[in-house]
Design a protein around this motif. Structure first.
Motif, PDB file in Angstrom:
ATOM      1  N   ALA A  37       1.030  -1.518  -0.051  1.00 48.74           N
ATOM      2  CA  ALA A  37       0.125  -0.104  -0.228  1.00 48.74           C
ATOM      3  C   ALA A  37       0.761   1.172  -0.326  1.00 48.74           C
ATOM      4  O   ALA A  37       2.062   1.507   0.773  1.00 48.74           O
ATOM      5  CB  ALA A  37      -0.986  -0.138   0.913  1.00 48.74           C
ATOM      6  N   ASP A  38       0.469   2.465  -0.789  1.00 47.21           N
ATOM      7  CA  ASP A  38       1.384   3.603  -0.861  1.00 47.21           C
ATOM      8  C   ASP A  38       0.557   4.554   0.466  1.00 47.21           C
ATOM      9  O   ASP A  38      -0.398   4.961   0.411  1.00 47.21           O
ATOM     10  CB  ASP A  38       0.816   3.920  -2.368  1.00 47.21           C
ATOM     11  CG  ASP A  38       1.497   3.759  -3.211  1.00 47.21           C
ATOM     12  OD1 ASP A  38       2.708   3.211  -2.778  1.00 47.21           O
ATOM     13  OD2 ASP A  38       1.279   4.035  -4.353  1.00 47.21           O
ATOM     14  N   ASP A  39       0.634   4.206   1.562  1.00 44.05           N
ATOM     15  CA  ASP A  39       0.378   4.406   2.801  1.00 44.05           C
ATOM     16  C   ASP A  39       1.509   4.261   3.935  1.00 44.05           C
ATOM     17  O   ASP A  39       1.386   3.817   4.045  1.00 44.05           O
ATOM     18  CB  ASP A  39      -0.938   3.801   3.089  1.00 44.05           C
ATOM     19  CG  ASP A  39      -1.571   4.359   4.759  1.00 44.05           C
ATOM     20  OD1 ASP A  39      -0.384   4.972   5.078  1.00 44.05           O
ATOM     21  OD2 ASP A  39      -2.826   4.175   4.791  1.00 44.05           O
ATOM     22  N   ALA A  40       1.565   5.595   4.621  1.00 44.02           N
ATOM     23  CA  ALA A  40       2.980   5.883   4.862  1.00 44.02           C
ATOM     24  C   ALA A  40       2.245   6.041   7.207  1.00 44.02           C
ATOM     25  O   ALA A  40       3.258   6.451   7.733  1.00 44.02           O
ATOM     26  CB  ALA A  40       3.675   7.645   5.172  1.00 44.02           C
ATOM     27  N   GLY A  41       1.056   6.031   7.642  1.00 50.29           N
ATOM     28  CA  GLY A  41       0.369   6.007   8.192  1.00 50.29           C
ATOM     29  C   GLY A  41       1.176   5.200   9.708  1.00 50.29           C
ATOM     30  O   GLY A  41       1.106   5.328  10.619  1.00 50.29           O
ATOM     31  N   GLU A  42       1.776   3.938   9.579  1.00 45.08           N
ATOM     32  CA  GLU A  42       2.390   2.969  10.195  1.00 45.08           C
ATOM     33  C   GLU A  42       4.223   2.930   9.903  1.00 45.08           C
ATOM     34  O   GLU A  42       4.784   2.767  10.410  1.00 45.08           O
ATOM     35  CB  GLU A  42       1.372   1.914  10.225  1.00 45.08           C
ATOM     36  CG  GLU A  42       0.683   2.015  10.777  1.00 45.08           C
ATOM     37  CD  GLU A  42       0.128   0.275  11.162  1.00 45.08           C
ATOM     38  OE1 GLU A  42       0.973  -0.448  11.792  1.00 45.08           O
ATOM     39  OE2 GLU A  42      -1.497   0.422  10.785  1.00 45.08           O
ATOM     40  N   GLU A  43       4.883   3.814   8.827  1.00 44.99           N
ATOM     41  CA  GLU A  43       6.344   3.160   7.991  1.00 44.99           C
ATOM     42  C   GLU A  43       7.044   4.880   7.895  1.00 44.99           C
ATOM     43  O   GLU A  43       5.896   5.774   8.201  1.00 44.99           O
ATOM     44  CB  GLU A  43       5.608   2.371   6.303  1.00 44.99           C
ATOM     45  CG  GLU A  43       4.585   1.556   6.802  1.00 44.99           C
ATOM     46  CD  GLU A  43       5.010   0.604   7.434  1.00 44.99           C
ATOM     47  OE1 GLU A  43       6.028   0.311   7.589  1.00 44.99           O
ATOM     48  OE2 GLU A  43       4.184  -0.760   7.584  1.00 44.99           O
ATOM     49  N   PRO A  44       7.492   4.436   7.450  1.00 42.68           N
ATOM     50  CA  PRO A  44       8.500   5.941   6.924  1.00 42.68           C
ATOM     51  C   PRO A  44       8.357   6.835   6.440  1.00 42.68           C
ATOM     52  O   PRO A  44       6.618   5.952   5.505  1.00 42.68           O
ATOM     53  CB  PRO A  44      10.031   5.089   6.301  1.00 42.68           C
ATOM     54  CG  PRO A  44      10.321   4.024   7.412  1.00 42.68           C
ATOM     55  CD  PRO A  44       8.657   3.489   7.684  1.00 42.68           C
ATOM     56  N   GLY A  45       8.119   7.836   6.120  1.00 41.13           N
ATOM     57  CA  GLY A  45       7.372   8.665   4.839  1.00 41.13           C
ATOM     58  C   GLY A  45       7.438   8.489   3.880  1.00 41.13           C
ATOM     59  O   GLY A  45       6.599   8.796   2.862  1.00 41.13           O
ATOM     60  N   TYR A  46       8.500   8.052   3.444  1.00 38.93           N
ATOM     61  CA  TYR A  46       8.939   7.386   1.850  1.00 38.93           C
ATOM     62  C   TYR A  46       7.276   6.271   1.536  1.00 38.93           C
ATOM     63  O   TYR A  46       7.196   5.977   0.262  1.00 38.93           O
ATOM     64  CB  TYR A  46       9.613   6.331   1.247  1.00 38.93           C
ATOM     65  CG  TYR A  46      10.631   6.358   2.503  1.00 38.93           C
ATOM     66  CD1 TYR A  46       9.668   4.218   1.902  1.00 38.93           C
ATOM     67  CD2 TYR A  46      11.555   6.109   3.031  1.00 38.93           C
ATOM     68  CE1 TYR A  46      10.848   3.931   3.008  1.00 38.93           C
ATOM     69  CE2 TYR A  46      12.277   5.237   4.315  1.00 38.93           C
ATOM     70  CZ  TYR A  46      12.286   4.029   4.120  1.00 38.93           C
ATOM     71  OH  TYR A  46      12.560   2.666   4.871  1.00 38.93           O
ATOM     72  N   TRP A  47       7.015   5.778   2.504  1.00 34.49           N
ATOM     73  CA  TRP A  47       5.996   4.126   1.982  1.00 34.49           C
ATOM     74  C   TRP A  47       4.374   5.427   1.136  1.00 34.49           C
ATOM     75  O   TRP A  47       4.123   4.451   0.561  1.00 34.49           O
ATOM     76  CB  TRP A  47       5.258   3.741   3.591  1.00 34.49           C
ATOM     77  CG  TRP A  47       6.155   2.322   2.950  1.00 34.49           C
ATOM     78  CD1 TRP A  47       4.223   2.204   2.686  1.00 34.49           C
ATOM     79  CD2 TRP A  47       6.282   1.465   3.177  1.00 34.49           C
ATOM     80  NE1 TRP A  47       4.748   0.606   2.652  1.00 34.49           N
ATOM     81  CE2 TRP A  47       5.976   0.313   2.613  1.00 34.49           C
ATOM     82  CE3 TRP A  47       7.837   1.908   3.313  1.00 34.49           C
ATOM     83  CZ2 TRP A  47       6.315  -0.937   2.804  1.00 34.49           C
ATOM     84  CZ3 TRP A  47       7.891   0.052   3.478  1.00 34.49           C
ATOM     85  CH2 TRP A  47       7.990  -0.652   3.004  1.00 34.49           C
ATOM     86  N   ALA A  48       4.493   6.756   1.755  1.00 40.68           N
ATOM     87  CA  ALA A  48       3.322   7.349   0.872  1.00 40.68           C
ATOM     88  C   ALA A  48       3.346   7.174   0.003  1.00 40.68           C
ATOM     89  O   ALA A  48       2.105   7.442  -1.697  1.00 40.68           O
ATOM     90  CB  ALA A  48       3.305   8.285   1.922  1.00 40.68           C
ATOM     91  N   THR A  49       4.574   6.927  -1.045  1.00 44.37           N
ATOM     92  CA  THR A  49       4.888   6.798  -2.880  1.00 44.37           C
ATOM     93  C   THR A  49       5.543   5.664  -3.445  1.00 44.37           C
ATOM     94  O   THR A  49       4.885   5.455  -3.994  1.00 44.37           O
ATOM     95  CB  THR A  49       5.389   8.355  -3.019  1.00 44.37           C
ATOM     96  OG1 THR A  49       6.535   8.146  -2.476  1.00 44.37           O
ATOM     97  CG2 THR A  49       4.516   9.636  -2.585  1.00 44.37           C
ATOM     98  N   SER A  50       6.034   4.869  -2.410  1.00 51.25           N
ATOM     99  CA  SER A  50       6.669   4.078  -2.385  1.00 51.25           C
ATOM    100  C   SER A  50       6.165   3.289  -2.099  1.00 51.25           C
ATOM    101  O   SER A  50       7.478   1.640  -1.862  1.00 51.25           O
ATOM    102  CB  SER A  50       8.076   3.981  -2.719  1.00 51.25           C
ATOM    103  OG  SER A  50       8.859   5.305  -2.920  1.00 51.25           O
ATOM    104  N   GLY A  51       5.305   2.597  -1.461  1.00 50.13           N
ATOM    105  CA  GLY A  51       4.871   1.415  -0.497  1.00 50.13           C
ATOM    106  C   GLY A  51       4.624   0.384  -1.193  1.00 50.13           C
ATOM    107  O   GLY A  51       5.119  -1.182  -1.442  1.00 50.13           O
TER     108      GLY A  51
END
Length: 493
Positions: A113-127
């Protein structure tokens, strides 16, 4: 009264409250660190204060999340920049404790998922790209497939992702060393939200191999799951403190379906069920047919339903009444044969099968169960059902069974796993306009909790699963300020 010191994986109810509910079934209690020392979602807990609390707390056993003791919580373990040496310094307290230590560690997940809710910030675009890259790396290692193109993931995200994994893998290797030298009585290695193809699955398999090679003095178990490990190890601590090791058979209406692999997991549900029961302190056996086994207690697995549905992000179009009826008929037959029965509903991730619950209510079977779960991943469900069943059996064997606490836990799981997860959540998300593929944010004071309570209460009254119980008014809360999970309580009327 048995007392267990608990260092939870984080502050969510399934990590902090569920273990206490499990202990209460057997007439025991759980104590935990001061609330101010625990994490608050992305804000890490005070790991040094938690280590200090553990050092000075006297109990019959300790159940410890190694992520919390090292970093201050599950999300903190994914975000922390601290080196291995800082974590190991906090783990030294484990060797100082006079009571047996049952610990759990987690192989980090790679969510799709492209979701940084529980991950480092780059997960929002690179998950999603990282998830695909992780799977391709594993296939390269396992199958000799072509190496993935690194350019599919931004270099900074790729490098940070792999370096964090390397650090946590080193810590997990050290945890194996603590089991090998006997510092840990038990170590559970959980695979968090995994998949058949994933770097985390490769790491998990390496750890499983080392667990055998090291010939540990402590017991090492590994299976899918994470959030349920505190509850499972509390059940194990109860069983070992009371010197009770109940025999439990794993049964399915269609035994061949125990070989199915549920979403977010790398092994068949039958394998996971056996390992979760062993982690909870039981002696598990796998039944080759759906006829009543010799074991006095049974964990019935409602097996995964093909098709890729998920109550949180992709709800099934309709329930499967045939599969539900088959499981309900099996449960009734086992109860009639005098077996003690718990149910693990693994049909669809992130919620309970409404058709199965309806069938159980129609036959008046829910009040006769010794455990029930149907939440999140199959590992979460199997582990909490195994823990509930084990606590029930320990309480029965020792004369400490608290039937009110047992019924409360049954009611709690039904209210949360079905009345909210597979019913109310979709309604509230539709009303809010939430994208179910991403975690949302709910503003305080927006009245969402009150609306959820009305939805859950209405569904509870419609189903009437456990007469005499109800959702406690004013008990609904959103522990992480989102609609994915809730806190809820039940009470006798």
């Amino acid at each position: 009264m048995i007392t267990i010191a608990l260092v939870p994986l984080d502050e969510r109810p399934v990590c902090r409250t569920l273990p206490a509910l499990i202990a209460a079934v057997a007439g025991a209690r759980v104590c935990g660190p001061p609330p101010r020392a625990l994490p608050a979602k992305r804000q890490p807990g005070d790991a040094d204060a938690i280590a200090g609390w553990l050092r000075t707390t006297r109990a019959d056993a300790a159940v410890v999340s190694l992520e919390t003791l090292a970093h201050g919580g599950l999300i903190a373990s994914r975000l922390s920049q601290e080196p291995v040496t800082a974590a190991l310094a906090r783990w030294r307290v484990l060797g100082e404790l006079p009571q047996p230590v049952h610990a759990a560690t987690v192989v980090q997940r790679t969510p799709d998922a492209d979701d940084a809710g529980e991950e480092p910030g780059y997960w929002a675009t690179s998950g999603r790209a990282l998830h695909r890259y992780s799977a391709a790396l594993h296939r390269t290692l396992r199958d000799g497939a072509a190496a993935p193109d690194p350019a599919t993931v931004p270099a900074a995200a790729r490098q940070d992702f792999l370096r964090r994994r390397h650090r946590n893998h080193l810590l997990n290797q050290h945890a194996l060393g603590l089991a090998a030298d006997g510092t840990l009585r038990t170590l559970v290695i959980g695979a968090d939200d995994s998949a058949v193809d994933a770097v985390g699955t490769a790491e998990w398999q390496w750890l499983r191999a080392w667990a055998g090679w090291l010939e540990p003095r402590g017991t090492v178990l590994s299976h899918p799951g994470a959030d349920e490990t505190g509850a499972v190890l509390v059940a194990r601590a109860l069983a070992q403190t009371a010197d009770v090791a109940p025999d439990v058979a794993v049964v399915c209406a269609d035994p061949a379906k125990l070989s199915l692999i549920a979403p977010y997991e790398p092994v068949p549900v039958g394998v996971g069920a056996m390992s979760q029961l062993a982690a909870a302190g039981a002696r598990p056996g796998l039944a080759a047919s759906s006829t009543p086994p010799d074991a006095p207690a049974v964990l019935v697995v409602h097996p995964p339903r093909p098709g890729g549905a998920d109550w949180a992000v992709n709800p099934p179009a309709a329930p499967d009444p045939g599969a539900a009826a088959a499981t309900a008929v099996l449960i009734e037959r086992l109860l009639t044969a005098g077996k003690t029965v718990a149910v693990a509903d693994c049909a669809t991730p992130n919620g309970a099968d409404p058709a199965l619950l309806a069938a159980l209510v129609e036959r008046n079977l829910l009040p006769r169960l010794a455990g029930y779960a149907g939440w999140n991943t199959a590992g979460n469900t199997l582990g909490s059902a195994a823990a509930h069943l084990t606590a029930y059996l320990v309480g029965t064997a020792t004369g400490t069974l608290d039937r009110r606490a047992h019924e409360r836990l049954l009611a709690h799981r039904i209210a949360e796993d079905h009345a909210y997860m597979s019913h109310g959540r979709a309604v509230i998300r539709a009303e809010l306009g939430t994208d179910p593929t991403r975690h949302d944010e709910v503003a305080p004071g927006a009245g969402v909790e009150e609306r959820i309570e009305r939805l859950v209460t209405a569904r509870w009254r419609q189903l009437d699963p456990l007469p005499g119980w109800r959702v406690r008014p004013g008990s609904v809360a959103l522990p992480w300020g989102r609609t994915f999970e809730i806190d809820i309580d039940v009470e006798q009327q």
